[in-house]
Design a protein around this motif. Structure first.
Motif, PDB file in Angstrom:
ATOM      1  N   PHE B  50       9.920   2.510  -3.639  1.00  0.00           N
ATOM      2  CA  PHE B  50      10.153   2.617  -5.087  1.00  0.00           C
ATOM      3  C   PHE B  50       9.084   1.929  -5.934  1.00  0.00           C
ATOM      4  O   PHE B  50       9.178   1.931  -7.150  1.00  0.00           O
ATOM      5  N   GLY B  51       8.086   1.339  -5.264  1.00  0.00           N
ATOM      6  CA  GLY B  51       7.014   0.697  -6.026  1.00  0.00           C
ATOM      7  C   GLY B  51       6.237   1.703  -6.853  1.00  0.00           C
ATOM      8  O   GLY B  51       5.952   2.804  -6.399  1.00  0.00           O
ATOM      9  N   MET B  52       5.907   1.314  -8.104  1.00  0.00           N
ATOM     10  CA  MET B  52       5.264   2.254  -9.020  1.00  0.00           C
ATOM     11  C   MET B  52       3.740   2.190  -8.940  1.00  0.00           C
ATOM     12  O   MET B  52       3.068   3.034  -9.516  1.00  0.00           O
ATOM     13  N   ASP B  53       3.211   1.165  -8.295  1.00  0.00           N
ATOM     14  CA  ASP B  53       1.750   1.019  -8.292  1.00  0.00           C
ATOM     15  C   ASP B  53       1.164   1.162  -6.903  1.00  0.00           C
ATOM     16  O   ASP B  53       1.621   0.532  -5.955  1.00  0.00           O
ATOM     17  N   TRP B  54       0.168   1.998  -6.814  1.00  0.00           N
ATOM     18  CA  TRP B  54      -0.598   2.157  -5.565  1.00  0.00           C
ATOM     19  C   TRP B  54      -2.013   1.709  -5.880  1.00  0.00           C
ATOM     20  O   TRP B  54      -2.739   2.382  -6.593  1.00  0.00           O
ATOM     21  N   SER B  55      -2.353   0.517  -5.381  1.00  0.00           N
ATOM     22  CA  SER B  55      -3.667  -0.022  -5.674  1.00  0.00           C
ATOM     23  C   SER B  55      -4.079  -0.922  -4.517  1.00  0.00           C
ATOM     24  O   SER B  55      -3.955  -2.145  -4.595  1.00  0.00           O
ATOM     25  N   PRO B  56      -4.558  -0.334  -3.446  1.00  0.00           N
ATOM     26  CA  PRO B  56      -4.827  -1.089  -2.220  1.00  0.00           C
ATOM     27  C   PRO B  56      -5.759  -2.276  -2.437  1.00  0.00           C
ATOM     28  O   PRO B  56      -5.591  -3.305  -1.802  1.00  0.00           O
ATOM     29  N   SER B  57      -6.722  -2.145  -3.343  1.00  0.00           N
ATOM     30  CA  SER B  57      -7.656  -3.261  -3.527  1.00  0.00           C
ATOM     31  C   SER B  57      -6.943  -4.488  -4.106  1.00  0.00           C
ATOM     32  O   SER B  57      -7.392  -5.604  -3.944  1.00  0.00           O
ATOM     33  N   TYR B  58      -5.813  -4.298  -4.795  1.00  0.00           N
ATOM     34  CA  TYR B  58      -5.035  -5.431  -5.304  1.00  0.00           C
ATOM     35  C   TYR B  58      -3.821  -5.720  -4.427  1.00  0.00           C
ATOM     36  O   TYR B  58      -2.941  -6.471  -4.815  1.00  0.00           O
ATOM     37  N   GLY B  59      -3.742  -5.046  -3.278  1.00  0.00           N
ATOM     38  CA  GLY B  59      -2.625  -5.263  -2.367  1.00  0.00           C
ATOM     39  C   GLY B  59      -1.317  -4.670  -2.859  1.00  0.00           C
ATOM     40  O   GLY B  59      -0.239  -5.112  -2.460  1.00  0.00           O
ATOM     41  N   LEU B  60      -1.385  -3.686  -3.755  1.00  0.00           N
ATOM     42  CA  LEU B  60      -0.158  -3.053  -4.249  1.00  0.00           C
ATOM     43  C   LEU B  60       0.050  -1.713  -3.529  1.00  0.00           C
ATOM     44  O   LEU B  60      -0.807  -0.839  -3.582  1.00  0.00           O
ATOM     45  N   TYR B  61       1.184  -1.609  -2.863  1.00  0.00           N
ATOM     46  CA  TYR B  61       1.453  -0.392  -2.103  1.00  0.00           C
ATOM     47  C   TYR B  61       2.815   0.192  -2.507  1.00  0.00           C
ATOM     48  O   TYR B  61       3.822  -0.091  -1.880  1.00  0.00           O
ATOM     49  N   TYR B 254      -4.485   0.618   6.089  1.00  0.00           N
ATOM     50  CA  TYR B 254      -4.400   1.610   7.174  1.00  0.00           C
ATOM     51  C   TYR B 254      -2.937   1.837   7.571  1.00  0.00           C
ATOM     52  O   TYR B 254      -2.456   2.963   7.675  1.00  0.00           O
ATOM     53  N   ASN B 255      -2.208   0.738   7.748  1.00  0.00           N
ATOM     54  CA  ASN B 255      -0.796   0.855   8.107  1.00  0.00           C
ATOM     55  C   ASN B 255       0.019   1.501   6.986  1.00  0.00           C
ATOM     56  O   ASN B 255       0.960   2.259   7.226  1.00  0.00           O
ATOM     57  N   ALA B 256      -0.371   1.207   5.764  1.00  0.00           N
ATOM     58  CA  ALA B 256       0.364   1.750   4.620  1.00  0.00           C
ATOM     59  C   ALA B 256       0.254   3.273   4.575  1.00  0.00           C
ATOM     60  O   ALA B 256       1.178   3.965   4.128  1.00  0.00           O
ATOM     61  N   LEU B 257      -0.883   3.811   5.044  1.00  0.00           N
ATOM     62  CA  LEU B 257      -1.027   5.267   5.064  1.00  0.00           C
ATOM     63  C   LEU B 257      -0.073   5.885   6.081  1.00  0.00           C
ATOM     64  O   LEU B 257       0.525   6.925   5.838  1.00  0.00           O
ATOM     65  N   PHE B 258       0.074   5.192   7.223  1.00  0.00           N
ATOM     66  CA  PHE B 258       1.050   5.679   8.197  1.00  0.00           C
ATOM     67  C   PHE B 258       2.466   5.579   7.632  1.00  0.00           C
ATOM     68  O   PHE B 258       3.313   6.452   7.854  1.00  0.00           O
ATOM     69  N   ALA B 259       2.714   4.494   6.888  1.00  0.00           N
ATOM     70  CA  ALA B 259       4.037   4.343   6.269  1.00  0.00           C
ATOM     71  C   ALA B 259       4.277   5.492   5.275  1.00  0.00           C
ATOM     72  O   ALA B 259       5.401   5.987   5.144  1.00  0.00           O
ATOM     73  N   THR B 260       3.205   5.925   4.595  1.00  0.00           N
ATOM     74  CA  THR B 260       3.328   7.097   3.724  1.00  0.00           C
ATOM     75  C   THR B 260       3.793   8.305   4.539  1.00  0.00           C
ATOM     76  O   THR B 260       4.637   9.090   4.096  1.00  0.00           O
ATOM     77  N   GLY B 261       3.217   8.394   5.758  1.00  0.00           N
ATOM     78  CA  GLY B 261       3.625   9.472   6.654  1.00  0.00           C
ATOM     79  C   GLY B 261       5.103   9.400   6.986  1.00  0.00           C
ATOM     80  O   GLY B 261       5.797  10.422   7.030  1.00  0.00           O
ATOM     81  N   ILE B 262       5.609   8.162   7.193  1.00  0.00           N
ATOM     82  CA  ILE B 262       7.043   8.004   7.488  1.00  0.00           C
ATOM     83  C   ILE B 262       7.868   8.524   6.309  1.00  0.00           C
ATOM     84  O   ILE B 262       8.848   9.256   6.479  1.00  0.00           O
ATOM     85  N   VAL B 263       7.450   8.142   5.095  1.00  0.00           N
ATOM     86  CA  VAL B 263       8.184   8.588   3.902  1.00  0.00           C
ATOM     87  C   VAL B 263       8.194  10.118   3.832  1.00  0.00           C
ATOM     88  O   VAL B 263       9.232  10.738   3.557  1.00  0.00           O
ATOM     89  N   LEU B 264       7.050  10.725   4.112  1.00  0.00           N
ATOM     90  CA  LEU B 264       6.950  12.186   4.077  1.00  0.00           C
ATOM     91  C   LEU B 264       7.916  12.815   5.086  1.00  0.00           C
ATOM     92  O   LEU B 264       8.659  13.745   4.761  1.00  0.00           O
ATOM     93  N   LEU B 265       7.920  12.263   6.296  1.00  0.00           N
ATOM     94  CA  LEU B 265       8.830  12.772   7.329  1.00  0.00           C
ATOM     95  C   LEU B 265      10.280  12.647   6.883  1.00  0.00           C
ATOM     96  O   LEU B 265      11.072  13.581   7.024  1.00  0.00           O
ATOM     97  N   MET B 266      10.603  11.480   6.333  1.00  0.00           N
ATOM     98  CA  MET B 266      11.981  11.249   5.893  1.00  0.00           C
ATOM     99  C   MET B 266      12.381  12.240   4.814  1.00  0.00           C
ATOM    100  O   MET B 266      13.489  12.777   4.791  1.00  0.00           O
TER     101      MET B 266
END
Lengths: 252, 291
Positions: B50-61, B254-266
Motif C-alpha cells: 500500500f506504499g504510495m512512493d516508489w523511489s529506490p534511491s531513497y529506499g522507498l518501496y 533487486y529483491n523488491a522487484l521480485f516482491a513486485t512479481g509476488i504482488v503480480l502473481l497474487m
C-alpha cells in the motif's frame, strides 16, 4: 371434399444441383393426422421443412411450385417467416429442449412473440404442459433444467413448447425415432389427443406407427409421391407395387 | 504382454509430461517468492503493497501506484475489448457469409501471433502522437496503453468466443427458429447464453494477457510510478516496474522487484478466484469445471 389446409402443387426443390422433390402434389386435410412414409433420403424431411420454410436457412436451397396455406402462398415476398412458423410449428427427430428451465422452454415461444405478462405465461405454460401430458411429472420442478428430463419427457416438452404458441399445423419429423417403446406410446397417445385441434403431419419410418396414428398417408420414393390417400386403403390394398413392397418390408 | 508394456510406458510418459510442466511452474513461483521475501520483510508487506512512493534511491518501496496502473489498464482494455470481440464473434459465427469468414478468421488469429514489441512500436510511433494532438499532454498515458492492450487481447477473446458460439448444436438454433423467433432473438436468447462459458474462458485468457503484458505497455504508458489523476496521465504497470529496473537493481532493490512479481502473481490469483466465484454463482462451468 374435405377441408384442406395445405395445398401443394408441382413442388420441386433443389439443393445446389441435386433435385430433391420432383413434381410433388399433396393436399393436407385440416385437423387430421397425415403420415409421410418412405425410405431414408426420399425427401420426406425436405418436404416437411419446406412447409415452415426451415430450408431457407440453407443458402443453396431452391424451390419451385405452389405451397398454399389456407389458400395463401407461403413463399410470397410479403409473407413474414416469423408469422408462418408461429402458425406451422415443428417437432424434431432428436428431442432438443433449450438448456434452460422447464418453464422457460415452454414460455420461450410466447416470450419471443412479445408476451411478458407473468400471470398469462404461467397459465399458458401450465395449459400446454397439461395438453402434452407432462404436467403431472414436472409440476413440482418447473424451475429445474430441462436437460435433466428423460428423452421421452424432453420430447413431450418440445411438443408442449410447440403447442404453447398455438400453431394450426404441427410438423413432426420422426418424433419417436430416438425414444423407447413406452415413451413412443405416450407420444402416440398424445397425437391422438391433439388430432382434433391441430393438423399434424408426421414423418415416420415405423409402419405400425403410421397405421396407428394417421388417417392419411403419403408414400415418398426418390423425391416423388408414389401413392397417397387414406391410411387404411394404402396399408390394406395398395395400388402400386412399390408401395406394397415397401410396407411389407421388401425394401427400404 | 508387449502390448501391456507399451500401455504402461505411454501412460507414465504422459504423466511425466503433465507433472513436469506443473513442477516447473511451482519452481519458478518458489524462486520468485524466495527472492522477494527479504524485501517484503524489510519494508513490511503492508508498506510494500500500500506504499504510495516508489523511489529506490531513497529506499522507498511502495507498489500501490503500479497496482492501480495494472488494474486500470486491464480494466479499461477489457471494457473496450469485450463488447467489440463479442459482437465481432457473433458476426463471424452467425452472420458472415462462409467465404468472408474463411478470410477473416485466420486474419484475426494472426493478430494474436504478432510480437508485442511490434504493437508497442506502432503505439509509440502512431498512437502516442495521435493522443498528444487530440487529447493533449504527452500522449503517453494509461488510456494509450489500454488501447494498445485492447488490440492485443481482441483476437484472443474474439476467436475463443467465436469457437464457443459455433460449437452450439444446430438443434437449439432450429428449435428457436421453428418457434417463430427471429435470427437476432435466437442469438440473444439461445445461442449466446449457451456459449457463455466459452466466452468467459476467452475473457479470462484476455485478462491474463492484458495484465501480464510488459513490452507494449512500457513503450506507451509513460511509466511514472505515481497514481494517475486521470486516464490521460502516465501510469506504470507492475510488469513494467520489473522490466524497467532489473538491469541495474542491486540488493534490496533487486529483491523488491521480485516482491513486485509476488504482488503480480497474487493479483492474478485474486482475479481468477473472483471470476471463478462469479462463474460458480451463475453456474457457468468452463471446460468441465470452474476455472
Amino acid at each position: 371434399m374435405e377441408n384442406i389446409i395445405i395445398e401443394v402443387k408441382e413442388l420441386n426443390t433443389y439443393f445446389d444441383e441435386s433435385h430433391i422433390l420432383k413434381d410433388v402434389y399433396l393436399d393436407i386435410p385440416r385437423n387430421a393426422v397425415t403420415s409421410l412414409i418412405g425410405p431414408s433420403g426420399c425427401g420426406k424431411s425436405t418436404f416437411l421443412r419446406t412447409l415452415n420454410r426451415m430450408n431457407d436457412v440453407i443458402p443453396t436451397f431452391k424451390k419451385e411450385g405452389t405451397t398454399l396455406l389456407d389458400g395463401k402462398e407461403i413463399y410470397d415476398h410479403d409473407v413474414d417467416v416469423v408469422d408462418l412458423r408461429k402458425r406451422v410449428g415443428m417437432v424434431f427427430q432428436k428431442p432438443n429442449p433449450f438448456p434452460k428451465s422447464i418453464f422457460e422452454n415452454v414460455a420461450y415461444g410466447l416470450r419471443v412473440h412479445g408476451n411478458n405478462d407473468k400471470k398469462d405465461l404461467e397459465r399458458r405454460v401450465e395449459a400446454s404442459l397439461k395438453e402434452a401430458a407432462l404436467w403431472d411429472e414436472v409440476k413440482d420442478k418447473l424451475d429445474d433444467s430441462a436437460m435433466g428430463l428423460s428423452g421421452g419427457q424432453q420430447q413431450r416438452l418440445c411438443i408442449a413448447r410447440t403447442m404453447a404458441v398455438e400453431p394450426e399445423v404441427i410438423l413432426m419429423d420422426e418424433p419417436c425415432s430416438a425414444l423407447d417403446p413406452i415413451s413412443t406410446t405416450k407420444i402416440e397417445d398424445l397425437i391422438h389427443k391433439l388430432k382434433n385441434e391441430f393438423t399434424i403431419i408426421i414423418v415416420t419410418h415405423n409402419m405400425q406407427q403410421a397405421t396407428r396414428v394417421s388417417k392419411y398417408t403419403a408414400f415418398f420414393l426418390h423425391g416423388e409421391i408414389v401413392e397417397k390417400g387414406l391410411t387404411d386403403k394404402i396399408f390394406i390394398e395398395p395400388e402400386d407395387k412399390r408401395t406394397e413392397d415397401y410396407i411389407t418390408g421388401r425394401f427400404g | 504382454m508387449a502390448r501391456n508394456w507399451e500401455e504402461f510406458l505411454v501412460e507414465k510418459v504422459l504423466l511425466l509430461a503433465a507433472i513436469s510442466s506443473i513442477i516447473i511452474i511451482l519452481l519458478i513461483i518458489g524462486f520468485v517468492i524466495q527472492q522477494g521475501i527479504p524485501a517484503m520483510e524489510q519494508v513490511g508487506p503492508l508498506n510494500f503493497i500500500f506504499g504510495m512512493d516508489w523511489s529506490p534511491s531513497y529506499g522507498l518501496y511502495g507498489v500501490f501506484p503500479m497496482i492501480v496502473g495494472s488494474l486500470g489498464m486491464t480494466a479499461l482494455a477489457l471494457l473496450f475489448a469485450v463488447p467489440l470481440s463479442i459482437f465481432g464473434a457473433i458476426f463471424l459465427a452467425e452472420v458472415a457469409p462462409k467465404n468472408m469468414r474463411k478470410i477473416l478468421k485466420p486474419t484475426i488469429q494472426t493478430l494474436a501471433g504478432i510480437p508485442s514489441v511490434i504493437y508497442g512500436f506502432f503505439g509509440l510511433i502512431v498512437l502516442v502522437p495521435f493522443m498528444r494532438i487530440h487529447f493533449g499532454g504527452s500522449g503517453f498515458s494509461m488510456l494509450t496503453a489500454s488501447i494498445i492492450l485492447t488490440v492485443m487481447v481482441l483476437p484472443t477473446i474474439l476467436s475463443i468466443s467465436e469457437d464457443a458460439l459455433r460449437s452450439i448444436p444446430l438443434e437449439y438454433k432450429e428449435a428457436s427458429l421453428a418457434l417463430g423467433a427471429t435470427h437476432w432473438q435466437t442469438i440473444k436468447n439461445v445461442i449466446f447464453p449457451a456459449a457463455l462459458p466459452g466466452i468467459v474462458t476467452g475473457i479470462i485468457l484476455g485478462m491474463g494477457r492484458a495484465i501480464g503484458e510488459t513490452m507494449a505497455v512500457i513503450m506507451v504508458a509513460g511509466n511514472t510510478p505515481i497514481i494517475p489523476g486521470s486516464i490521460l496521465e502516465p501510469a506504470r504497470a507492475l510488469t513494467s516496474n520489473i522490466a524497467l529496473e532489473m538491469g541495474y537493481a542491486l540488493g534490496l532493490h533487486y529483491n523488491a522487484l521480485f516482491a513486485t512479481g509476488i504482488v503480480l502473481l497474487m493479483m492474478i490469483i485474486v482475479l481468477l478466484v473472483i471470476t471463478n466465484y462469479i462463474n460458480y454463482k451463475r453456474k457457468v462451468t468452463v471446460g468441465g469445471g470452474y476455472l
